[in-house]
Enzyme design. Sequence first.
Site: not given
Ligand SMILES: [Zn+2]
Length: 215
Positions: A79, A125
């Site tokens: 990735e 937030y």
């Molecule tokens: Zn992943």
Amino acid sequence: MSIALTPGGAAGAEEIVAVARSIFSRSLTHGSTGNISLRTHDGILVTPTGSSLGTVEPGDLSLIDERGAHVGGARPSKEAFLHAAVLRARPSAQAVIHTHSTYSAAVSCLDDIDPASALPPLTAYFAMRIGRLPLLPYHAPGDDSLGPVAEAAARDHVALLLSNHGPVVAGASLSAALDALEELEETAKLHLLLHGRSIRPLTPTQAAALAPPAR
Ligand SMILES: [Zn+2]
């Protein structure tokens, strides 16, 4: 093969491992999922393929360039191209974290989400650290045709949610990226806790007043 790093790069590798341990020990990702990257003078340091964030060591990391090409150290995560894509899109970002965090991944599987905004601004937030969260279409793990899609979306968003997968969050530092990732995960949890209830998110004006910079 471990990597020869400058002192700055070596400090970055230590920082990645500290964040990896923090993520893994709090179950913000599991197994060998999740990956972390950081820009350094040596290149982009990224966690390697097939490693667990619970056990990765500084010498195990990989170096890639801005195109995502492997330039040193161990074989990068499959990735890693996602990290390179987000860092290309966001010159001010120094770090990217991707996890399979449970509540964010759960939201990424819901059928009735607006792909332009996967979570409402429930809290200040979330509005401040994430802003608008786009849901990107499903791609199989490692399918690098997700790269251009992620790069385009990251130009205007600090964080992305990958369908049936998990979040990708950029930050001006690793700690900023981790804070934003945790905020996203907690907001996903709130969203699911509130399922079926009538909710009152921040108004568009309230959210816009807190939004993070577009790039
Ligand atoms: Zn992943």
